[in-house]
Design an enzyme around this catalytic site. Structure first.
Site, PDB file in Angstrom:
ATOM      1  N   GLY A   5      -6.662   8.267  -1.067  1.00 41.50           N
ATOM      2  CA  GLY A   5      -7.013   9.413  -1.906  1.00 41.50           C
ATOM      3  C   GLY A   5      -6.188  10.646  -1.585  1.00 41.50           C
ATOM      4  O   GLY A   5      -5.175  10.576  -0.899  1.00 41.50           O
TER       5      GLY A   5
ATOM      6  N   LEU B 285      -4.487  12.352  -3.839  1.00 38.83           N
ATOM      7  CA  LEU B 285      -3.284  11.755  -4.424  1.00 38.83           C
ATOM      8  C   LEU B 285      -2.213  12.784  -4.746  1.00 38.83           C
ATOM      9  O   LEU B 285      -2.506  13.937  -5.059  1.00 38.83           O
ATOM     10  CB  LEU B 285      -3.662  10.991  -5.698  1.00 38.83           C
ATOM     11  CG  LEU B 285      -4.702   9.891  -5.512  1.00 38.83           C
ATOM     12  CD1 LEU B 285      -4.945   9.164  -6.831  1.00 38.83           C
ATOM     13  CD2 LEU B 285      -4.285   8.895  -4.429  1.00 38.83           C
TER      14      LEU B 285
ATOM     15  N   HIS C  29       1.819   8.588  -4.630  1.00 34.19           N
ATOM     16  CA  HIS C  29       0.823   7.582  -5.027  1.00 34.19           C
ATOM     17  C   HIS C  29       0.974   7.225  -6.505  1.00 34.19           C
ATOM     18  O   HIS C  29       0.887   6.060  -6.891  1.00 34.19           O
ATOM     19  CB  HIS C  29      -0.602   8.118  -4.833  1.00 34.19           C
ATOM     20  CG  HIS C  29      -0.964   8.474  -3.421  1.00 34.19           C
ATOM     21  ND1 HIS C  29      -1.135   9.766  -3.010  1.00 34.19           N
ATOM     22  CD2 HIS C  29      -1.212   7.689  -2.342  1.00 34.19           C
ATOM     23  CE1 HIS C  29      -1.482   9.781  -1.733  1.00 34.19           C
ATOM     24  NE2 HIS C  29      -1.537   8.542  -1.298  1.00 34.19           N
TER      25      HIS C  29
ATOM     26  N   GLY D   3       4.025   1.895  -0.497  1.00 30.15           N
ATOM     27  CA  GLY D   3       5.160   2.809  -0.479  1.00 30.15           C
ATOM     28  C   GLY D   3       6.061   2.571   0.730  1.00 30.15           C
ATOM     29  O   GLY D   3       5.562   2.308   1.832  1.00 30.15           O
ATOM     30  N   GLN D   4       7.355   2.696   0.522  1.00 25.03           N
ATOM     31  CA  GLN D   4       8.314   2.626   1.630  1.00 25.03           C
ATOM     32  C   GLN D   4       8.123   3.804   2.585  1.00 25.03           C
ATOM     33  O   GLN D   4       8.510   3.742   3.749  1.00 25.03           O
ATOM     34  CB  GLN D   4       9.745   2.604   1.075  1.00 25.03           C
ATOM     35  CG  GLN D   4      10.837   2.540   2.129  1.00 25.03           C
ATOM     36  CD  GLN D   4      10.723   1.323   3.044  1.00 25.03           C
ATOM     37  OE1 GLN D   4      10.375   0.235   2.599  1.00 25.03           O
ATOM     38  NE2 GLN D   4      10.986   1.517   4.325  1.00 25.03           N
ATOM     39  N   LYS D   5       7.487   4.876   2.102  1.00 27.18           N
ATOM     40  CA  LYS D   5       7.180   6.039   2.950  1.00 27.18           C
ATOM     41  C   LYS D   5       6.594   5.612   4.288  1.00 27.18           C
ATOM     42  O   LYS D   5       6.944   6.137   5.332  1.00 27.18           O
ATOM     43  CB  LYS D   5       6.216   6.952   2.193  1.00 27.18           C
ATOM     44  CG  LYS D   5       5.392   7.895   3.025  1.00 27.18           C
ATOM     45  CD  LYS D   5       6.213   9.030   3.588  1.00 27.18           C
ATOM     46  CE  LYS D   5       5.394  10.096   4.267  1.00 27.18           C
ATOM     47  NZ  LYS D   5       4.642   9.653   5.426  1.00 27.18           N
ATOM     48  N   ASP D   6       5.672   4.671   4.243  1.00 26.98           N
ATOM     49  CA  ASP D   6       5.083   4.137   5.465  1.00 26.98           C
ATOM     50  C   ASP D   6       5.744   2.786   5.733  1.00 26.98           C
ATOM     51  O   ASP D   6       5.174   1.722   5.461  1.00 26.98           O
ATOM     52  CB  ASP D   6       3.559   4.019   5.301  1.00 26.98           C
ATOM     53  CG  ASP D   6       2.954   5.372   4.949  1.00 26.98           C
ATOM     54  OD1 ASP D   6       2.851   6.211   5.846  1.00 26.98           O
ATOM     55  OD2 ASP D   6       2.627   5.609   3.767  1.00 26.98           O
TER      56      ASP D   6
HETATM   57  P1  AMP Z   1      -2.141   6.673   1.738  1.00 23.96           P
HETATM   58  O1  AMP Z   1      -3.078   7.273   0.765  1.00 23.96           O
HETATM   59  O2  AMP Z   1      -1.430   7.682   2.570  1.00 23.96           O
HETATM   60  O3  AMP Z   1      -2.742   5.544   2.535  1.00 23.96           O
HETATM   61  O4  AMP Z   1      -0.996   6.011   0.869  1.00 23.96           O
HETATM   62  C1  AMP Z   1      -1.299   5.028  -0.089  1.00 23.96           C
HETATM   63  C2  AMP Z   1      -0.019   4.359  -0.522  1.00 23.96           C
HETATM   64  O5  AMP Z   1       0.862   5.326  -1.090  1.00 23.96           O
HETATM   65  C3  AMP Z   1       0.723   3.726   0.655  1.00 23.96           C
HETATM   66  O6  AMP Z   1       1.275   2.484   0.249  1.00 23.96           O
HETATM   67  C4  AMP Z   1       1.801   4.728   0.943  1.00 23.96           C
HETATM   68  O7  AMP Z   1       2.955   4.178   1.550  1.00 23.96           O
HETATM   69  C5  AMP Z   1       2.110   5.235  -0.459  1.00 23.96           C
HETATM   70  N1  AMP Z   1       2.750   6.544  -0.387  1.00 23.96           N
HETATM   71  C6  AMP Z   1       2.303   7.645   0.267  1.00 23.96           C
HETATM   72  N2  AMP Z   1       3.183   8.658   0.163  1.00 23.96           N
HETATM   73  C7  AMP Z   1       4.216   8.181  -0.581  1.00 23.96           C
HETATM   74  C8  AMP Z   1       5.444   8.756  -1.047  1.00 23.96           C
HETATM   75  N3  AMP Z   1       5.803  10.010  -0.760  1.00 23.96           N
HETATM   76  N4  AMP Z   1       6.257   7.970  -1.786  1.00 23.96           N
HETATM   77  C9  AMP Z   1       5.921   6.684  -2.081  1.00 23.96           C
HETATM   78  N5  AMP Z   1       4.782   6.104  -1.678  1.00 23.96           N
HETATM   79  C10 AMP Z   1       3.929   6.840  -0.942  1.00 23.96           C
END
Ligand code: AMP
Length: 291
Positions: free
Chosen positions: A32, A34, A38, A149-152
């Site tokens: 969340g 977002l 996301h 996301g490739q971010k993580d």
């Molecule tokens: P989170 O809510 O932080 O657990 O993220 C949920 C999904 O969104 C995960 O797969 C993250 O890698 C992806 N995500 C978070 N930030 C980014 C971003 N800046 N670019 C692409 N994907 C993202």
């Protein structure tokens, strides 16, 4: 179909069965709060599937007692509005009790070596919590494709490995990192940054870019790339500490000792003030012809 927000596993399972006839289901798990990162995952899922589901769940099992589970930013109403605007069909928004009913969870997914390094070194039970909740969510949602996301980058690698090792049905799709105009990777925790820290934060991406530029100029020795990243980060006074700089194999996350091959992952985690920023890039060596 109109967006449905569902809070129980039983009701989600029914909705999933009802949606089966429509075609493939794409699933975007989130915690969340977002942002455009996301939403880029939702957009991709929308483009590739008949039905799109997202989850909003701040997973207690991946937070250590000293971490920010209670303080993690939450705004589910805004999240639902953003998901609706992006064309999402189903939102799964369970309570912690729904996901972890008594008796206390006793069976976990415990990733091995791939989770021991980088993020896992600083946060020993983090990927156990992530892998466990992701497998639980995949078992509930039963997607044809699931989007990360490739971010993580390490998280994506752990999920890829879990899917492979545990024969998880459906396909993992990893989407590119979405950045602010100054290079800062979008992240829910960026709201913790003060205005001054926010101005300093793009140094993380600059450090990764320095490694990428060295690669392009023909210097691919991993220790030189790590050194360039560290030098860039150390030049920024607001970087309180550098947790790690890494040039690793993108699949195993083992540190590379010799030359970084095309596709290696450069990553870093730093503290800016009290906020931990995490970012990575996949290194390309065009002159190496994709070796
Ligand atoms: P989170 O809510 O932080 O657990 O993220 C949920 C999904 O969104 C995960 O797969 C993250 O890698 C992806 N995500 C978070 N930030 C980014 C971003 N800046 N670019 C692409 N994907 C993202």
């Amino acid at each position: 179909m109109p967006l449905r927000v569902i809070t129980t596993i039983a009701e989600f399972r029914r909705a999933r069965e009802d949606a089966r006839a429509a075609g493939t289901l794409g699933f975007v798990p989130t915690m969340g709060y977002l942002h455009a990162g996301h939403i880029s995952l939702v957009d991709r899922a929308r483009a590739e599937n008949a039905v799109v589901a997202a989850s909003i769940f701040v997973n207690p099992a991946q937070f250590a007692p000293n971490e920010d589970f209670g303080a993690y930013p939450r705004d589910p109403e805004r999240d639902v509005a953003l998901l609706e605007a992006a064309g999402c069909d189903l939102v799964f928004h369970p309570s912690p009790e729904e996901m972890y009913p008594p008796p206390e969870q006793d069976v976990y997914v415990t990733p091995g070596d791939i989770a021991a390094r980088l993020e896992g070194a600083a946060r020993p039970l983090f990927f156990r919590g992530v892998a466990t909740v992701v497998l639980k969510l995949l078992n509930i949602v039963q997607p044809d494709r699931f989007y990360f996301g490739q971010k993580d980058g390490q998280q994506a690698a752990v999920i890829r490995r879990m899917a492979h090792d545990l024969n998880v049905p459906g396909a993992l799709v990893v989407c590119p990192t979405v950045r602010e105009p100054d290079g800062l990777a979008m992240a829910s925790r960026n709201v913790y940054l003060s205005a001054e820290e926010r101005r300093a934060a793009p140094v993380v991406h600059r450090a990764l870019t320095a490694a990428q530029q060295l690669c392009h100029s023909g210097e691919a020795r991993a220790d030189r790339l790590r050194e360039a990243m560290r030098d860039t980060l150390q030049a920024e006074p607001l970087v309180a500490s550098i947790d790690y700089v890494s040039v690793a194999d993108a699949l195993t996350l083992r540190e590379i000792e010799g030359a970084a091959a095309d596709g290696a992952m450069a990553s870093t985690a730093v503290l800016i003030g009290r906020t931990r920023l995490l970012d990575n890039v996949i290194l390309t060596r065009p002159e190496a012809g994709g070796e």
